[in-house]
Write a protein that holds these residues in place. Structure first.
Motif, short mmCIF file in Angstrom:
data_model
loop_
_atom_site.label_atom_id
_atom_site.label_comp_id
_atom_site.label_asym_id
_atom_site.label_seq_id
_atom_site.Cartn_x
_atom_site.Cartn_y
_atom_site.Cartn_z
N VAL B 71 1.03 -1.19 0.24
CA VAL B 71 -0.02 0.04 -0.10
C VAL B 71 0.74 1.18 -0.03
N THR B 72 2.10 1.25 0.76
CA THR B 72 3.11 2.22 0.79
C THR B 72 3.48 2.42 -0.90
N ILE B 123 -1.37 -6.93 -6.65
CA ILE B 123 -0.46 -7.62 -5.72
C ILE B 123 -0.65 -7.68 -4.42
N HIS B 124 -1.37 -6.80 -3.93
CA HIS B 124 -1.67 -6.76 -2.42
C HIS B 124 -2.95 -7.65 -2.10
N LEU B 125 -3.74 -8.09 -3.11
CA LEU B 125 -4.81 -8.85 -2.72
C LEU B 125 -4.56 -10.18 -2.28
N ILE B 230 -8.57 10.93 -3.47
CA ILE B 230 -9.39 9.60 -3.20
C ILE B 230 -8.51 8.52 -2.59
N VAL B 231 -7.07 8.47 -3.06
CA VAL B 231 -6.24 7.47 -2.42
C VAL B 231 -6.07 7.92 -1.05
N SER B 232 -6.15 9.44 -0.63
CA SER B 232 -5.85 9.66 0.77
C SER B 232 -7.01 9.20 1.50
N LEU B 374 9.36 7.13 2.57
CA LEU B 374 9.06 6.80 4.04
C LEU B 374 7.88 7.66 4.48
N GLU B 375 7.56 8.80 4.14
CA GLU B 375 6.17 9.54 4.60
C GLU B 375 5.11 8.80 4.26
N ARG B 376 4.99 8.01 3.34
CA ARG B 376 3.68 7.15 2.91
C ARG B 376 3.82 5.99 3.92
#
Lengths: 164, 448, 255
Positions: B71-72, B123-125, B230-232, B374-376
């Motif tokens: 997700v990052t 990938i994350h699913l 929307i991502v946020s 890093l922030e994400r």
């Protein structure tokens, strides 16, 4: 269809009144405007853009995207009614997010179609190519339906050639 | 009011030749690099298959840190994608003439970063082979996706953005593709003839094309802002204490433009070096982009302070867990590294005129890219690790080799896509450079 | 335990009361739940890395020190919220509140975004990180009424929906109303202290329905506004013998 063309340099400007003057002379000689095309490698400020309906079509596309999105979401949600435990089945705010995206997408697609149809662009089309055209030049083309018309046009263009 | 001449010494004819050279000749280094990148991508593919077959347990993710590296990476790449379309659209709408050399490179970043970013949710699913269930397609069960889910909004936002930005990349390419068609032979000519879609350069075509680009620039800005908002909202809509924040929309958009400009500067420096485009990508461009980057550094710093100080002053126990884990706890080293990378190092490099050179801006951009990643990470993981009920918190998350490999492999995929793009298409807009000269002569120059 | 046999309302709404005074923290509920619902055993290595699946778990909290030292054992399962935060965030509608108020997980539909797990403030949702094995002879005790979950999907407490459905089917076969006492989730059935009570909230005469609104009950994290259908009977601390003058707190837990 035959195409007769004349290549002119933009610098110095061709003729007394420049490229627009040359086109105007052609029209005075009785050649219909839709038969004349000016080709260039870069947009020419000498020819200011005419008013266009593209922005209006963009708004229409946006309206279409907007209503299509709302209609589709409501239809899909009502088509498969879910138990939500007392929460509303259709809630306007989340629908609004997707509708916003679909509105802008509708507008973009409409403007793209306007461009492709209006500018006669498309993967299947074929057009007469002018590989000799360079930057700093323009090609004035006259479309002719038969050999006689082409001969006349060639004479006319030769007479107007500033390089002559 | 200094005028920026775009192509210094070369007349447009010669410029066209210089800019088309990468499309015609391929060196040994290019081939070696592509093979290396392909190998890394292949390794990533293996990791993905391994993860899909064995299960997501091969990652370091465990309850309650259900989201981690992937997700990052997703948020990071979507952020990078704002380089392009947004910057080039703003530069177009404000008619900044120095943009001619950078817009194409920026728009290409957008399309490829979106492709890479869009892969990560899959990938994350847990069951990635069923990703198409997020699409509203008619099916025999008559079940549709859930339009109330922020992930579903993501699906619509990203597909809209990738469509719009591909169109926005492709339209300004048309005249250059026609030029390539007229200057090449053989299979190349057939390819460009197909891609150029019978572009002739008639004034009707020019008028419509310029208008379409201008109008789409306005619409694309609306899309780009909404996409990262929307991502946020994936985070802000959740009830996780430190995620549920109204500032996240603008905070993410600012961060996205920030990392996007940094990525653009890095790629421009590479293009300049590899394709010998020193005459086109001048120190002036880096300096101008550096000024933009400086603005974003300050804006980013402002957002971080605004976010942190309100949390601290409010002192709500639910949020303080995340706060202290970043300031002095488990995640403190990463947090302070982020501050160093995003503010302490780039600020002087960009603010002091003498340091705002090509190498200065590139160094700042590299640290910013790292810092923004890093922030994400520091938004995703500490928020998930600190739960409201203390017995649910867990700080054991660390990335396993699959996550690291897949992150690197997608970086390689981005590089390879970009390399291929720069081989097929002119990476600097040729007609805009010619047109820029023409227009500059007509209206006695644009301003920087 | 006094259970009345009054007829439940047409559509039941299932709920649970957990008495923290009675709970001894023996974990029988957790074990019974695991056996009933085919919950995978992830193994020691995974347990050390927070990788276990526990639909019902005992959370212990220690407070105070010296004479004031207190241990609280709190059985935590899915709180079966009326306004469940996990439900609207699922992009494929794999979880929803069914007609009887149970927040159900549709295993076949789940694609594994794990958003629901993050959005559950109680962390009552568990992810299948692997395809877990039941080494022989453990596969013999698998419950045939409950599906085994594959890797990549979420699972959670279902209030033993298979038992509810079986009882409802039986009542239908015998052409009679559903009897509340016929239904007991595995955790409530196995609790030796009878700390867990399960029943129909629409049945005001039932064991849970009658006590549901008493002031001794609390919900976990009321500030999140989830409106859970699991309520806890608050722990009542016995009066310190040295403070004999202090008023005795009244226990309003047992109705």
């Amino acid at each position: 269809m035959i195409e007769v063309s004349l290549r002119v340099a933009l610098d110095p400007p061709p003729g007394g009144a420049g490229l627009p003057g040359l086109v105007a002379r052609l029209r005075r000689e009785g050649i219909a405007e839709r038969r004349i095309q000016v080709l260039s490698r870069e947009p020419l400020p000498e020819f200011p853009p005419p008013p266009s309906s593209m922005s209006k079509l963009g708004i229409l596309g946006a309206l279409f995207g907007f209503s299509a999105a709302i209609g589709a979401i409501v239809a899909m949600t009502l088509g498969y009614r879910l138990h939500t435990g007392g929460m509303p089945l259709i809630s306007p705010l989340p629908i609004g997010v997707i509708t916003y995206e679909m509105t802008l997408l509708g507008s973009i697609i409409a403007m793209l179609l306007h461009l492709l149809l209006g500018a006669r662009l498309g993967p299947g089309r074929r057009a007469v190519e002018h590989p000799e055209l360079n930057f700093g030049e323009a090609i004035v083309c006259v479309a002719c339906s038969d050999a006689e018309q082409a001969w006349q046009a060639r004479q006319l263009l030769a007479a107007l050639d500033p390089a002559r | 009011m200094s005028t920026v001449t775009v192509a210094v010494n070369e007349p447009p004819q010669a410029a066209a030749q210089t800019l088309m050279r990468p499309m015609l000749f391929t060196g040994k280094a290019y081939r070696r690099m592509s093979l290396l990148l392909l190998a890394v991508i292949g390794w990533g593919l293996f990791c993905f298959l391994y993860q899909a077959i064995v299960g997501l347990g091969v990652t370091g993710l465990r309850r309650p840190v259900f989201w981690g590296f992937f997700v990052t990476d997703f948020v990071f790449w979507i952020g990078i994608s704002h380089a392009g379309t947004l910057i080039s659209a703003i530069l177009r709408l404000t008619n900044a003439t120095w943009r001619y050399a950078v817009t194409r490179a920026a728009e290409a970043i957008t399309v490829f970063a979106l492709m890479i970013g869009g892969i990560f949710p899959i990938i994350h699913l847990g069951r990635p082979w069923l990703f198409f269930w997020l699409a509203p397609y008619p099916n025999e069960r008559l079940i549709w996706p859930n339009f109330r889910s922020p992930l579903e909004w993501d699906f619509f936002a990203i597909s809209t953005y990738i469509t719009a930005s591909s169109i926005y990349l492709f339209l300004p390419l048309l005249p250059d593709l026609a030029l390539a068609r007229d200057r090449t032979r053989g299979w190349r000519q057939r390819l460009y003839r197909f891609l150029a879609m019978s572009w002739r350069g008639t004034q009707q075509q020019w008028h419509r094309l310029e208008l379409a680009i201008q109008l789409m620039a306005a619409v694309v800005i609306g899309i780009a802002v909404s996409v990262h908002t929307i991502v946020s909202w994936d985070f802000a809509m959740a009830v996780v204490p430190s995620w549920h924040s109204t500032i996240f929309g603008p905070y993410f958009v600012a961060g996205a433009i920030f990392s996007g400009i940094a990525a653009l500067i890095i790629i421009m420096a590479i293009l300049r070096r590899v394709y010998h485009l020193e005459a086109y990508l001048q120190p002036k461009h880096f300096s101008n982009l550096g000024k933009l980057l400086l603005t974003m550094t300050l804006l980013w710093g402002y957002f971080v302070v605004a976010e942190m100080i309100t949390t601290w002053y409010g002192n709500l126990p639910d949020e303080m867990g995340t706060f202290w884990s970043k300031i002095s706890g488990h995640f403190a080293p990463l947090f302070w590294a982020m501050v160093l990378c995003n503010f302490v190092i780039p600020f002087p490099l960009l603010a002091i005129k003498r340091l705002r050179t090509i190498s200065g801006t590139v160094i700042a951009s590299i640290t910013i890219t790292l810092g923004m990643w890093l922030e994400r990470f520091l938004i995703v993981v500490p928020g998930a690790a600190n739960q409201r009920l203390s017995f649910n918190s867990w700080f054991g998350y660390y990335p396993h080799w699959t996550e690291i490999s897949l992150s690197l492999a997608t970086l390689a995929a981005m590089a390879l896509l970009y390399m291929i793009f720069s081989k097929i298409f002119p990476i600097i807009s040729i007609w805009e450079l010619g047109g820029g000269k023409h227009a500059a002569a007509a209206e006695s120059g644009g301003q920087s | 335990m006094s259970q009345t046999d009054s007829k439940p309302a047409a559509t039941p709404r299932w709920g649970m009361i957990i008495d923290l005074n009675a709970c001894t923290g023996c974990s029988a509920c957790a074990v019974a739940c695991r056996a009933e619902n085919n919950i995978a055993i992830a193994g020691a290595k995974e347990a050390a890395y927070n990788g276990t699946l526990q639909w019902m778990r005992i959370e212990r909290t220690w407070t105070g020190s010296g004479r004031n030292f207190r241990v609280e054992n709190r059985p935590v399962n899915c709180q079966q919220c009326d306004a469940a935060p996990c439900e609207p965030v699922c992009p494929v509608l794999a979880t929803y509140t069914n007609a009887e108020g149970i927040s159900v997980q549709v295993y076949n539909r789940c694609v594994g975004t794990r958003y629901c797990g993050l959005n559950c403030p109680y962390q009552g949702r568990f992810f299948n990180w692997f395809d877990y094995a039941w080494p022989s002879p453990m596969e013999v005790q698998l419950n045939p009424d409950v599906s085994r979950r594959t890797r990549g999907i979420m699972e959670k407490c279902s209030f033993c929906i298979q038992r509810i459905l079986a009882a409802e089917r039986q009542a239908e076969l015998e052409k009679r109303a559903l009897r509340e006492r016929d239904i007991q989730p595995a955790c409530a059935q196995s609790c030796p202290a009878e700390a867990l009570r399960f029943g129909d909230l629409n049945n005001p005469g039932g064991a849970v329905g009658a006590a549901w609104d008493s002031s001794g009950l609390e919900v976990l994290l009321p500030e999140v506004g989830t409106r859970p259908k699991v309520r806890y009977a608050r722990r009542v601390t016995p009066p310190d013998s040295r403070l004999a003058a202090a008023p005795t707190p009244t226990a309003e837990v047992e109705a």
